[in-house]
Design an enzyme around this catalytic site. Structure first.
Site, PDB file in Angstrom:
ATOM      1  N   ARG A   1     -32.618  27.879  40.221  1.00 15.93           N
ATOM      2  CA  ARG A   1     -32.531  29.154  40.948  1.00 15.93           C
ATOM      3  C   ARG A   1     -33.372  29.123  42.222  1.00 15.93           C
ATOM      4  O   ARG A   1     -33.069  29.806  43.181  1.00 15.93           O
ATOM      5  CB  ARG A   1     -32.943  30.299  40.002  1.00 15.93           C
ATOM      6  CG  ARG A   1     -34.323  30.175  39.468  1.00 15.93           C
ATOM      7  CD  ARG A   1     -34.567  31.033  38.214  1.00 15.93           C
ATOM      8  NE  ARG A   1     -34.067  30.380  36.999  1.00 15.93           N
ATOM      9  CZ  ARG A   1     -34.145  30.914  35.785  1.00 15.93           C
ATOM     10  NH1 ARG A   1     -34.664  32.115  35.609  1.00 15.93           N
ATOM     11  NH2 ARG A   1     -33.681  30.275  34.734  1.00 15.93           N
TER      12      ARG A   1
ATOM     13  N   LYS B   1     -40.323  18.619  30.721  1.00 15.90           N
ATOM     14  CA  LYS B   1     -39.412  18.706  29.586  1.00 15.90           C
ATOM     15  C   LYS B   1     -39.827  17.722  28.491  1.00 15.90           C
ATOM     16  O   LYS B   1     -40.463  16.712  28.781  1.00 15.90           O
ATOM     17  CB  LYS B   1     -37.994  18.331  30.039  1.00 15.90           C
ATOM     18  CG  LYS B   1     -37.315  19.364  30.914  1.00 15.90           C
ATOM     19  CD  LYS B   1     -35.887  18.930  31.245  1.00 15.90           C
ATOM     20  CE  LYS B   1     -35.214  19.940  32.143  1.00 15.90           C
ATOM     21  NZ  LYS B   1     -34.966  21.236  31.492  1.00 15.90           N
TER      22      LYS B   1
ATOM     23  N   LYS C   1     -25.398  23.539  42.629  1.00 19.25           N
ATOM     24  CA  LYS C   1     -26.736  22.981  42.372  1.00 19.25           C
ATOM     25  C   LYS C   1     -26.669  21.454  42.367  1.00 19.25           C
ATOM     26  O   LYS C   1     -25.964  20.865  41.553  1.00 19.25           O
ATOM     27  CB  LYS C   1     -27.260  23.496  41.025  1.00 19.25           C
ATOM     28  CG  LYS C   1     -28.586  22.877  40.577  1.00 19.25           C
ATOM     29  CD  LYS C   1     -29.055  23.485  39.247  1.00 19.25           C
ATOM     30  CE  LYS C   1     -30.330  22.806  38.746  1.00 19.25           C
ATOM     31  NZ  LYS C   1     -30.762  23.332  37.422  1.00 19.25           N
TER      32      LYS C   1
ATOM     33  N   ASP D   1     -39.805  24.510  35.559  1.00 19.88           N
ATOM     34  CA  ASP D   1     -38.524  23.981  35.089  1.00 19.88           C
ATOM     35  C   ASP D   1     -37.363  24.930  35.410  1.00 19.88           C
ATOM     36  O   ASP D   1     -36.197  24.564  35.286  1.00 19.88           O
ATOM     37  CB  ASP D   1     -38.599  23.721  33.576  1.00 19.88           C
ATOM     38  CG  ASP D   1     -37.501  22.789  33.095  1.00 19.88           C
ATOM     39  OD1 ASP D   1     -36.795  22.204  33.945  1.00 19.88           O
ATOM     40  OD2 ASP D   1     -37.364  22.638  31.863  1.00 19.88           O
TER      41      ASP D   1
ATOM     42  N   ASP E   1     -33.830  16.324  36.884  1.00 20.54           N
ATOM     43  CA  ASP E   1     -34.692  17.440  36.517  1.00 20.54           C
ATOM     44  C   ASP E   1     -35.602  17.056  35.358  1.00 20.54           C
ATOM     45  O   ASP E   1     -35.206  17.114  34.197  1.00 20.54           O
ATOM     46  CB  ASP E   1     -33.828  18.656  36.131  1.00 20.54           C
ATOM     47  CG  ASP E   1     -34.673  19.858  35.758  1.00 20.54           C
ATOM     48  OD1 ASP E   1     -35.898  19.835  36.023  1.00 20.54           O
ATOM     49  OD2 ASP E   1     -34.107  20.830  35.207  1.00 20.54           O
TER      50      ASP E   1
END
Ligand code: BES
Ligand code: MN
Ligand code: ZN
Length: 498
Positions: free
Chosen positions: A353, A279, A267, A349, A272
């Site tokens: 995946r 977040k 990854k 978030d 992020d």
């Protein structure tokens, strides 16, 4: 760091510092006893004063010893004799090398403590090299003025008793050096902030890594190329970012043309923020580390190439940012992955995946012998395992066992969590083939369940490295893990002598 291996006795070695171990309760390894005889009992005399208890990682510097050619002697506590193991030895050595790095000694000779029974010269040397690399690592690229130690530690000689040990130590130093270089490569990328380490930067670094290496080839796919492949899931994450996504592919060909490669998928989320499911602000800076899986894949390929392992290895790193934007994924959006399976994005978030699933499908084209993906995937994994172990989940228990053993051997451990079918239903969606989140329970496992749906065509293991890839707080910084674990796994697959 420069490593060499030498035969004892240590007393004759000309060095700025002899590093010798002492067990707790005034017990000395035989090599330290021999040295102390040459020193006329100076070490015993120090121990008698009881200033130095020799608990693991205690250190005591002695200056101008009489009877040895060394300028200094550094006593290092190894703790209780009965608990001695390579892992604890590594902790002690990390303390020792940190002391030396601040001292006036630029070189040292480390006397390996042999404890008799079974010879673990290889593992002790590996642990020492690993410790040295950790102790001297600095990241000051972004400081206007770097303040390096006045006389940094530059050269380490490993001192052993006999020729067989010398051969083991040399192999271990060679393996350790390559793993250290690969880990440093990964740490430097990871510590670099998100405004500098972008998907394009990661891709350039992968290309630079391959440059001039005959067996290593880099290929970077653009968004247009990913679009043609139908990577709707990966591209949906990148849509919310002004940086363009990259799919980085590194191919190392060290084995026979007919031998199937091991694929490592990492990854590479360079920042992020969570996207629209944003977040909280606290510690959000640490989400620059969300590319640590990708960095560890690149670092492992660097180590494999340095060691010229007789194997074929492919590295695949999907790289993107995850930011809130007018064009970003929204909760409820449905996207179509490269596999054709549709995904309802209930939480933007859970983006790791979403980029990994298309990278896994892409990996099918290499017809891999096994695939290991590496990702800072879930906060839940930190809750489960803390900063000790990677979470391991797999569709092939033999592959899983191999990874667990490799981790145990090199001290970069993983711990297996179940991937039972019963967990899969947590991903049910009323509107698409699956949802991208699985509710409150077993978050690390349901993330792996999601990935498993894109890993049906090969033997696959998933490492959730959320807890181990970096340290927070005052020691904030990347660890370089799991480069040691992955390289150890590949050394074993290559049947390298250890
Ligand atoms: N990169 C994070 C996981 C993470 C969080 C790693 C904190 C290390 C420290 C990942 O993309 C994420 O946000 N996961 C979510 C999943 C959830 C929405 C199902 C998480 O763990 O909260
Ligand atoms: Mn996330
Ligand atoms: Zn993430």
């Amino acid at each position: 760091m420069d490593y060499s291996c030498k035969l004892g006795p240590a007393g004759n070695l000309k060095t700025a510092c002899l590093v010798v171990g002492v067990f707790a309760k005034n017990r000395m390894p035989p090599q330290t006893e021999v040295l102390d005889d040459a020193l006329g009992g100076q070490i015993k005399a120090v121990l008698k004063r009881q200033d130095f208890a020799a608990d693991t990682a205690d250190t005591q510097m002695l200056y101008e010893p009489r009877g040895a050619a060394a300028a200094r002697i550094l006593l290092v506590g190894l703790g209780d004799h009965k608990d001695f193991a390579p892992g604890l030895f590594g902790k002690a050595m990390q303390a020792a090398f940190a002391v030396l790095n601040r001292s006036g000694a630029a070189d040292c000779a480390l006397v390996l403590p042999g404890t008799g029974e079974n010879d673990d010269t290889y593992r002790l040397t590996r642990a020492a090299v690993d410790a040295a690399e950790t102790a001297v690592y600095r990241f000051d690229r972004c400081k206007s003025e770097s303040k390096p130690p006045k006389k940094p530690l530059k050269r380490i000689a490993i001192v052993v008793d006999n020729r067989a040990q010398l051969a083991s130590a040399k192999r271990a130093a060679e393996h350790g050096r390559a793993i250290g270089n690969g880990s440093r490569f990964a740490k430097d990328l990871a510590n670099l902030p998100g405004n500098l380490c972008t998907p394009s930067y990661l891709a350039e670094q992968a290309q630079a890594l391959a440059r001039g290496k005959r067996k290593l080839k880099a290929n970077v796919l653009s968004e247009a190329q990913m679009d043609r492949l139908g990577m709707g899931s990966l591209l949906s994450v990148s849509r919310g970012s002004r940086q363009t996504a990259k799919l980085i592919v590194l191919e190392y060909k060290g084995g026979k043309a007919s031998s199937k490669p091991i694929a490592l998928v990492g990854k590479g989320l360079t920042f992020d923020a969570g996207g629209i499911s944003i977040k909280p602000a606290a510690n959000m800076d640490e989400m620059k580390y969300d590319m640590c899986g990708g960095a560890s894949v690149l670092g492992t390929l660097a180590a494999v190439a340095e060691l010229e392992l007789p194997l074929n290895v492919v590295g695949v790193v999907p790289s993107s940012e995850n930011l809130p934007d007018g064009d970003a994924n929204k909760p409820g959006d449905i996207v179509t992955s490269m596999s054709g399976q549709t995904i309802e994005i209930l939480n933007t978030d859970a983006e790791g995946r979403l980029i990994l699933c298309d990278a896994l499908t892409y990996t099918e084209r290499f017809d891999p012998a096994a695939v290991i993906d590496v990702a800072t995937l879930t906060g839940a994994c930190i809750v489960a395992l803390g900063d000790q172990a990677s979470g391991l989940m797999t569709n092939d228990d033999a592959l899983g066992a191999e990874i667990l053993e490799a981790g145990e051997a090199c001290g970069d451990r993983a711990w297996q969590l179940p991937l039972w079918d019963e967990y899969q239903k947590q991903l049910d969606s009323n509107f698409a083939d699956m949802a991208n989140i699985g509710g409150r329970g077993a978050g690390t496992i349901t993330a792996a369940c999601f990935l498993s749906r894109f890993a049906k065509k090969f033997k696959w293991a998933h490492l959730d490295i959320a807890g181990i890839a970096w340290l927070g707080g005052a020691q904030k910084g990347a660890t370089g893990r799991p480069v040691p674990l992955l390289t150890e796994f590949l050394l074993r697959r290559a049947k390298a002598k250890m």
